[in-house]
Design a protein around this motif. Structure first.
Motif, PDB file in Angstrom:
ATOM      1  N   GLU A 124       9.887   0.240  -3.428  1.00 35.74           N
ATOM      2  CA  GLU A 124       8.521   0.712  -3.188  1.00 35.74           C
ATOM      3  C   GLU A 124       7.900  -0.035  -2.027  1.00 35.74           C
ATOM      4  O   GLU A 124       8.231  -1.190  -1.780  1.00 35.74           O
ATOM      5  CB  GLU A 124       7.634   0.482  -4.427  1.00 35.74           C
ATOM      6  CG  GLU A 124       7.976   1.308  -5.618  1.00 35.74           C
ATOM      7  CD  GLU A 124       7.003   1.069  -6.769  1.00 35.74           C
ATOM      8  OE1 GLU A 124       5.998   0.338  -6.608  1.00 35.74           O
ATOM      9  OE2 GLU A 124       7.247   1.622  -7.842  1.00 35.74           O
ATOM     10  N   VAL A 125       6.959   0.627  -1.350  1.00 31.72           N
ATOM     11  CA  VAL A 125       6.140  -0.039  -0.346  1.00 31.72           C
ATOM     12  C   VAL A 125       4.876  -0.519  -1.067  1.00 31.72           C
ATOM     13  O   VAL A 125       4.164   0.278  -1.683  1.00 31.72           O
ATOM     14  CB  VAL A 125       5.785   0.902   0.820  1.00 31.72           C
ATOM     15  CG1 VAL A 125       4.833   0.216   1.784  1.00 31.72           C
ATOM     16  CG2 VAL A 125       7.046   1.350   1.534  1.00 31.72           C
ATOM     17  N   ILE A 126       4.604  -1.814  -0.969  1.00 28.22           N
ATOM     18  CA  ILE A 126       3.479  -2.425  -1.675  1.00 28.22           C
ATOM     19  C   ILE A 126       2.346  -2.652  -0.677  1.00 28.22           C
ATOM     20  O   ILE A 126       2.515  -3.328   0.339  1.00 28.22           O
ATOM     21  CB  ILE A 126       3.893  -3.766  -2.328  1.00 28.22           C
ATOM     22  CG1 ILE A 126       5.196  -3.599  -3.123  1.00 28.22           C
ATOM     23  CG2 ILE A 126       2.767  -4.306  -3.182  1.00 28.22           C
ATOM     24  CD1 ILE A 126       5.182  -2.516  -4.167  1.00 28.22           C
ATOM     25  N   SER A 127       1.176  -2.100  -0.983  1.00 32.76           N
ATOM     26  CA  SER A 127       0.018  -2.212  -0.092  1.00 32.76           C
ATOM     27  C   SER A 127      -0.494  -3.647  -0.036  1.00 32.76           C
ATOM     28  O   SER A 127      -0.213  -4.468  -0.923  1.00 32.76           O
ATOM     29  CB  SER A 127      -1.107  -1.292  -0.574  1.00 32.76           C
ATOM     30  OG  SER A 127      -1.670  -1.805  -1.780  1.00 32.76           O
ATOM     31  N   VAL A 128      -1.267  -3.939   0.990  1.00 30.10           N
ATOM     32  CA  VAL A 128      -1.897  -5.252   1.140  1.00 30.10           C
ATOM     33  C   VAL A 128      -2.796  -5.526  -0.067  1.00 30.10           C
ATOM     34  O   VAL A 128      -2.780  -6.623  -0.632  1.00 30.10           O
ATOM     35  CB  VAL A 128      -2.704  -5.326   2.452  1.00 30.10           C
ATOM     36  CG1 VAL A 128      -3.544  -6.595   2.508  1.00 30.10           C
ATOM     37  CG2 VAL A 128      -1.774  -5.241   3.651  1.00 30.10           C
ATOM     38  N   GLU A 129      -3.571  -4.518  -0.468  1.00 31.16           N
ATOM     39  CA  GLU A 129      -4.501  -4.669  -1.589  1.00 31.16           C
ATOM     40  C   GLU A 129      -3.754  -5.042  -2.877  1.00 31.16           C
ATOM     41  O   GLU A 129      -4.186  -5.928  -3.612  1.00 31.16           O
ATOM     42  CB  GLU A 129      -5.322  -3.398  -1.803  1.00 31.16           C
ATOM     43  CG  GLU A 129      -6.269  -3.071  -0.676  1.00 31.16           C
ATOM     44  CD  GLU A 129      -5.584  -2.414   0.536  1.00 31.16           C
ATOM     45  OE1 GLU A 129      -4.457  -1.873   0.401  1.00 31.16           O
ATOM     46  OE2 GLU A 129      -6.165  -2.475   1.630  1.00 31.16           O
ATOM     47  N   ASP A 130      -2.642  -4.352  -3.143  1.00 30.89           N
ATOM     48  CA  ASP A 130      -1.875  -4.662  -4.353  1.00 30.89           C
ATOM     49  C   ASP A 130      -1.262  -6.056  -4.278  1.00 30.89           C
ATOM     50  O   ASP A 130      -1.271  -6.797  -5.265  1.00 30.89           O
ATOM     51  CB  ASP A 130      -0.785  -3.616  -4.590  1.00 30.89           C
ATOM     52  CG  ASP A 130      -1.338  -2.308  -5.132  1.00 30.89           C
ATOM     53  OD1 ASP A 130      -2.530  -2.257  -5.526  1.00 30.89           O
ATOM     54  OD2 ASP A 130      -0.570  -1.317  -5.158  1.00 30.89           O
ATOM     55  N   GLN A 131      -0.745  -6.426  -3.113  1.00 31.07           N
ATOM     56  CA  GLN A 131      -0.181  -7.768  -2.956  1.00 31.07           C
ATOM     57  C   GLN A 131      -1.248  -8.837  -3.200  1.00 31.07           C
ATOM     58  O   GLN A 131      -0.991  -9.850  -3.855  1.00 31.07           O
ATOM     59  CB  GLN A 131       0.394  -7.947  -1.551  1.00 31.07           C
ATOM     60  CG  GLN A 131       1.643  -7.135  -1.274  1.00 31.07           C
ATOM     61  CD  GLN A 131       2.095  -7.351   0.151  1.00 31.07           C
ATOM     62  OE1 GLN A 131       2.502  -8.457   0.508  1.00 31.07           O
ATOM     63  NE2 GLN A 131       2.012  -6.315   0.974  1.00 31.07           N
ATOM     64  N   THR A 149      -1.374  -9.811   4.966  1.00 32.94           N
ATOM     65  CA  THR A 149      -2.019  -8.886   5.905  1.00 32.94           C
ATOM     66  C   THR A 149      -1.213  -7.631   6.225  1.00 32.94           C
ATOM     67  O   THR A 149      -1.655  -6.804   7.012  1.00 32.94           O
ATOM     68  CB  THR A 149      -2.318  -9.609   7.230  1.00 32.94           C
ATOM     69  OG1 THR A 149      -1.090 -10.102   7.770  1.00 32.94           O
ATOM     70  CG2 THR A 149      -3.306 -10.755   7.020  1.00 32.94           C
ATOM     71  N   PRO A 151       1.629  -4.450   4.608  1.00 41.18           N
ATOM     72  CA  PRO A 151       2.390  -3.892   3.485  1.00 41.18           C
ATOM     73  C   PRO A 151       3.851  -4.336   3.593  1.00 41.18           C
ATOM     74  O   PRO A 151       4.321  -4.673   4.680  1.00 41.18           O
ATOM     75  CB  PRO A 151       2.282  -2.380   3.668  1.00 41.18           C
ATOM     76  CG  PRO A 151       1.411  -2.137   4.822  1.00 41.18           C
ATOM     77  CD  PRO A 151       1.118  -3.429   5.496  1.00 41.18           C
ATOM     78  N   LYS A 152       4.559  -4.323   2.472  1.00 36.80           N
ATOM     79  CA  LYS A 152       5.973  -4.678   2.523  1.00 36.80           C
ATOM     80  C   LYS A 152       6.755  -3.845   1.514  1.00 36.80           C
ATOM     81  O   LYS A 152       6.216  -3.430   0.488  1.00 36.80           O
ATOM     82  CB  LYS A 152       6.199  -6.171   2.279  1.00 36.80           C
ATOM     83  CG  LYS A 152       5.898  -6.658   0.883  1.00 36.80           C
ATOM     84  CD  LYS A 152       6.211  -8.142   0.767  1.00 36.80           C
ATOM     85  CE  LYS A 152       5.922  -8.636  -0.647  1.00 36.80           C
ATOM     86  NZ  LYS A 152       6.258 -10.034  -0.805  1.00 36.80           N
ATOM     87  N   GLU A 153       8.016  -3.597   1.852  1.00 37.66           N
ATOM     88  CA  GLU A 153       8.895  -2.878   0.935  1.00 37.66           C
ATOM     89  C   GLU A 153       9.624  -3.890   0.080  1.00 37.66           C
ATOM     90  O   GLU A 153      10.095  -4.917   0.573  1.00 37.66           O
ATOM     91  CB  GLU A 153       9.910  -2.035   1.707  1.00 37.66           C
ATOM     92  CG  GLU A 153      10.802  -1.236   0.761  1.00 37.66           C
ATOM     93  CD  GLU A 153      11.810  -0.358   1.471  1.00 37.66           C
ATOM     94  OE1 GLU A 153      13.011  -0.567   1.259  1.00 37.66           O
ATOM     95  OE2 GLU A 153      11.371   0.522   2.229  1.00 37.66           O
TER      96      GLU A 153
END
Length: 165
Positions: A124-131, A149, A151-153
Motif C-alpha cells: 500500500e501507499v501510505i499518506s503523510v497524514e496516516d504516517q 513529509t 508518502p511511502k509504499e
C-alpha cells in the motif's frame, strides 16, 4: 412514588444490560487463552506458519497474500492497541492492523514479544497524514512527526486474529 421510581430504575438497568455491545466494548469476548498464548480476534490454527523473514519472497509479484505469520513486535500503538509493527528480515518493519477494528491488543509495551497472526498481506501507499497519525500513536516527538513529509509504499498486513506469546 418511591417504589415506582425504584421499579423504573431497575427496568432501565435491565434494558441497558441486554443491549448488544460494539466490538470494542466486547473486547473480553474476543480474547481467549490457548496452549500457545492469548488469542485476540478470530481463533485460528498455527499450521503452515510462515516466518516474517520469508514473507517478502512469498508475496513477490503478487497483489496480496493470505498467510499466517510468526514475527517479533518492534512497536505497538500506545493509544488504543489498534496496530503493531513487526520485524522483517531486511531491517524494515511491517504495520499490522486488525480487521474492521474488531479487536485490539493490550496497550502495553509489546516490543520484543513474539506473535503469530493470520490474515492478508498487501502493498500500500501510505499518506503523510496516516504516517504522522501512526507516529503520534507510537509516542514520537513533534520533531519526528514533522519530519514525515512524503508518502511511502510499504507492505501492510490486516490480521483476522493474533496470538500474543
Amino acid at each position: 412514588m418511591r417504589k415506582a421510581a425504584t421499579i423504573l430504575l431497575l427496568a432501565i438497568s435491565s434494558y441497558a444490560c441486554n443491549q448488544a455491545k460494539s466490538p470494542v466494548e466486547n473486547q473480553s469476548a474476543l480474547q481467549q487463552n490457548n496452549a500457545s498464548g492469548v488469542v485476540y480476534g478470530a481463533a485460528f490454527t498455527e499450521g503452515n506458519v510462515l516466518p516474517a523473514s520469508a514473507l517478502l519472497a512469498a508475496i513477490d509479484n503478487k497483489d496480496s497474500l493470505q498467510a499466517t505469520i510468526a514475527a517479533e513486535v518492534v512497536e505497538s500503538c500506545q493509544a488504543k492497541g489498534c496496530w503493531m509493527d513487526v520485524k522483517l528480515t531486511d531491517n524494515s518493519n511491517m504495520k499490522v492492523t486488525f480487521k474492521d477494528y474488531g479487536f485490539f491488543l493490550p496497550v502495553e509495551d509489546l516490543e520484543g514479544r513474539e506473535v503469530i497472526f493470520t490474515g492478508t498481506a498487501k502493498r500500500e501507499v501510505i499518506s503523510v497524514e496516516d504516517q504522522q497519525h501512526y507516529a503520534k500513536d507510537a509516542g514520537k516527538t513533534a520533531a519526528e512527526i514533522a519530519a514525515i513529509t512524503a508518502p511511502k509504499e510499504e507492505l501492510r498486513f490486516v490480521a483476522d486474529g493474533v496470538i500474543l506469546k
